[in-house]
Design a protein around this motif. Structure first.
Motif, short mmCIF file in Angstrom:
data_model
loop_
_atom_site.label_atom_id
_atom_site.label_comp_id
_atom_site.label_asym_id
_atom_site.label_seq_id
_atom_site.Cartn_x
_atom_site.Cartn_y
_atom_site.Cartn_z
N ASN A 136 0.83 -1.21 0.00
CA ASN A 136 0.00 0.00 0.00
C ASN A 136 0.86 1.25 0.00
OD1 ASN A 136 -2.38 -1.48 0.05
ND2 ASN A 136 -2.48 -1.51 2.29
N PHE A 137 1.95 1.19 0.77
CA PHE A 137 2.87 2.33 0.79
C PHE A 137 3.51 2.54 -0.58
CE2 PHE A 137 7.40 3.45 1.15
CZ PHE A 137 7.28 4.77 1.56
N LEU A 138 3.96 1.43 -1.18
CA LEU A 138 4.63 1.55 -2.48
C LEU A 138 3.66 2.05 -3.56
CD1 LEU A 138 6.81 -1.72 -2.50
CD2 LEU A 138 7.55 0.62 -2.04
N ASN A 139 2.42 1.60 -3.48
CA ASN A 139 1.42 2.08 -4.44
C ASN A 139 1.21 3.58 -4.30
OD1 ASN A 139 1.01 -0.46 -5.54
ND2 ASN A 139 -0.64 -0.96 -4.10
N ASN A 140 1.13 4.04 -3.04
CA ASN A 140 0.99 5.48 -2.82
C ASN A 140 2.24 6.23 -3.26
OD1 ASN A 140 -1.58 5.26 -1.70
ND2 ASN A 140 -0.77 4.85 0.35
N LEU A 141 3.39 5.61 -3.06
CA LEU A 141 4.63 6.24 -3.49
C LEU A 141 4.68 6.38 -5.01
CD1 LEU A 141 7.33 7.35 -2.46
CD2 LEU A 141 8.30 5.05 -2.69
N GLN A 142 4.13 5.39 -5.70
CA GLN A 142 4.09 5.47 -7.16
C GLN A 142 3.20 6.63 -7.64
OE1 GLN A 142 2.97 1.43 -8.22
NE2 GLN A 142 5.06 1.00 -8.92
N LEU A 143 2.16 6.91 -6.86
CA LEU A 143 1.32 8.07 -7.21
C LEU A 143 2.12 9.37 -7.13
CD1 LEU A 143 -2.01 7.14 -5.36
CD2 LEU A 143 -1.49 6.93 -7.80
N PHE A 144 2.93 9.47 -6.07
CA PHE A 144 3.79 10.64 -5.95
C PHE A 144 4.83 10.67 -7.07
CE2 PHE A 144 2.26 10.47 -1.54
CZ PHE A 144 1.93 11.80 -1.35
N GLN A 145 5.28 9.49 -7.48
CA GLN A 145 6.24 9.41 -8.57
C GLN A 145 5.63 9.92 -9.87
OE1 GLN A 145 7.36 5.42 -9.58
NE2 GLN A 145 9.01 6.03 -10.95
N LEU A 146 4.40 9.51 -10.14
CA LEU A 146 3.72 9.96 -11.35
C LEU A 146 3.49 11.47 -11.31
CD1 LEU A 146 1.08 7.10 -11.77
CD2 LEU A 146 3.16 7.47 -13.12
N GLU A 147 3.14 11.95 -10.11
CA GLU A 147 2.91 13.39 -9.98
C GLU A 147 4.22 14.16 -10.18
OE1 GLU A 147 1.14 16.63 -6.76
OE2 GLU A 147 0.97 14.48 -6.37
N ALA A 148 5.32 13.58 -9.66
CA ALA A 148 6.62 14.22 -9.83
C ALA A 148 7.02 14.23 -11.30
CB ALA A 148 7.67 13.49 -8.99
N GLU A 149 6.68 13.19 -12.05
CA GLU A 149 6.98 13.15 -13.48
C GLU A 149 6.19 14.22 -14.23
OE1 GLU A 149 6.17 9.24 -14.83
OE2 GLU A 149 7.93 8.33 -13.90
N ASP A 150 4.91 14.35 -13.86
CA ASP A 150 4.07 15.34 -14.55
C ASP A 150 4.56 16.76 -14.30
OD1 ASP A 150 2.51 13.33 -15.56
OD2 ASP A 150 1.02 13.44 -13.93
N LYS A 151 5.04 17.02 -13.09
CA LYS A 151 5.44 18.38 -12.73
C LYS A 151 6.94 18.61 -12.88
CE LYS A 151 1.62 19.06 -9.48
NZ LYS A 151 1.24 19.38 -8.09
N ASN A 152 7.64 17.55 -13.39
CA ASN A 152 9.09 17.65 -13.54
C ASN A 152 9.77 18.07 -12.23
OD1 ASN A 152 9.06 16.98 -16.31
ND2 ASN A 152 8.53 19.11 -16.84
N ALA A 153 9.26 17.50 -11.10
CA ALA A 153 9.82 17.86 -9.80
C ALA A 153 11.14 17.16 -9.52
CB ALA A 153 8.82 17.53 -8.70
N LEU A 154 11.40 16.06 -10.22
CA LEU A 154 12.65 15.31 -10.04
C LEU A 154 13.33 15.11 -11.38
CD1 LEU A 154 11.49 12.51 -7.54
CD2 LEU A 154 12.87 14.53 -6.99
N GLU A 155 14.65 14.93 -11.29
CA GLU A 155 15.41 14.62 -12.50
C GLU A 155 15.01 13.25 -13.03
OE1 GLU A 155 17.48 16.57 -14.09
OE2 GLU A 155 17.29 18.19 -12.63
N PRO A 156 15.06 13.05 -14.35
CA PRO A 156 14.73 11.73 -14.93
C PRO A 156 15.52 10.59 -14.28
CG PRO A 156 14.93 13.35 -16.66
CD PRO A 156 15.39 14.03 -15.40
N GLU A 157 16.81 10.85 -14.01
CA GLU A 157 17.64 9.80 -13.39
C GLU A 157 17.13 9.44 -12.00
OE1 GLU A 157 18.73 12.55 -14.66
OE2 GLU A 157 20.01 12.06 -16.36
#
Length: 213
Positions: A136-157
Motif C-alpha cells: 500500500n505504501f509503495l502504491n501510494n509512493l508510485q502516485l507521488f512518482q507519477l505526480e513528480a513526473e508530470d510536474k518535472n519535480a525530479l530529475e529523470p535519473e
C-alpha cells in the motif's frame, strides 16, 4: 527362612520385569529394535536362576538332582541361570542402547523440524501482513512518482532510481514471504532472516544515484 523369603521376593521382582517386557513387546517400535530378544532371554534365564536358587533351601529335594542343594542345581543356577542370563542381558543392552540413542536423535530432529515449520508458518503470516502494508505504501509512493513526473519535480535519473527502489523492495518482500526455511544472518540491527544470499542492488543504489547525479 529369611533366605527363602528374600529369594522368593527376588524371583517375583525378576518375574515382574519379564512380564513388563513381554507386555511392552506389543509395541513394534520397541520389539523390533536390535537386541530386544537378547534382553528378554537374559531376564528369562536370570528368572530361571532365581527360581532354582530357592530349591537349595530344601534338602528333601536333593533326590531330584537338578533341584535341591546339589552340584547340578548349583551349575544350573550359577552358570545357566545367572552367568548366561547376565551375558545375554549385556549383549542385548549393547545392541539396544545405540538404537535408543539413534531413536532419541530422530525424535529430536522431528521436534526441530516441527519448530522450524512453525517458525516458517509464523514468518509467512507476518510477511503477508507486512507485504500488504508495504505494498500500500509503495502504491501510494508510485502516485507521488507519477505526480513528480508530470510536474518535472525530479530529475529523470532520480525517477528511474526511485522506480528501481520500489521494484527492488517489492521483490525482496516477495522472496521473504516465499521462504520455506528461516536461515539467519547478521544485519545492522542484529540477527535477521537471510532471505537471499546476494543482493547486489542494495550496494548498487548509492552507485546508481551517484552516477545519476
Amino acid at each position: 527362612m529369611t533366605d527363602i523369603v528374600m529369594e522368593t521376593l527376588r524371583a517375583l521382582l525378576v518375574g515382574g520385569v519379564i512380564f513388563s517386557l513381554l507386555k511392552a513387546q506389543h509395541a513394534k517400535e520397541v520389539s523390533q529394535i536390535s537386541g530386544w530378544r537378547y534382553i528378554v532371554a537374559g531376564f528369562c534365564l536370570i528368572f530361571f536362576g532365581t527360581l532354582i536358587d530357592i530349591t537349595d533351601n530344601f534338602d528333601e529335594l536333593n533326590r531330584f538332582v537338578i533341584i535341591g542343594d546339589t552340584e547340578v542345581q548349583a551349575f544350573l543356577e550359577k552358570v545357566v541361570g545367572y552367568l548366561l542370563g547376565f551375558l545375554l542381558l549385556a549383549i542385548g543392552i549393547r545392541k539396544w542402547l545405540p538404537k535408543i540413542i539413534e531413536h532419541a536423535g530422530l525424535v529430536q530432529d522431528k521436534h526441530n523440524l516441527k519448530v522450524q515449520e512453525e517458525r516458517v508458518k509464523v514468518l509467512r503470516a507476518t510477511m503477508r501482513t507486512v507485504h500488504d502494508i508495504v505494498n500500500n505504501f509503495l502504491n501510494n509512493l508510485q502516485l507521488f512518482q507519477l505526480e513528480a513526473e508530470d510536474k518535472n519535480a525530479l530529475e529523470p535519473e532520480s525517477l528511474v532510481l526511485l522506480d528501481s527502489i520500489i521494484q527492488d523492495t517489492a521483490t525482496k518482500l516477495k522472496k521473504l514471504g516465499d521462504l520455506k526455511s528461516t536461515p539467519e544472518k547478521q544485519i545492522a540491527g542484529g540477527v535477521g532472516i537471510d532471505y537471499e544470499t546476494d543482493s547486489p542492488q542494495d550496494s548498487d543504489f548509492v552507485t546508481k544515484y551517484s552516477q545519476a547525479k
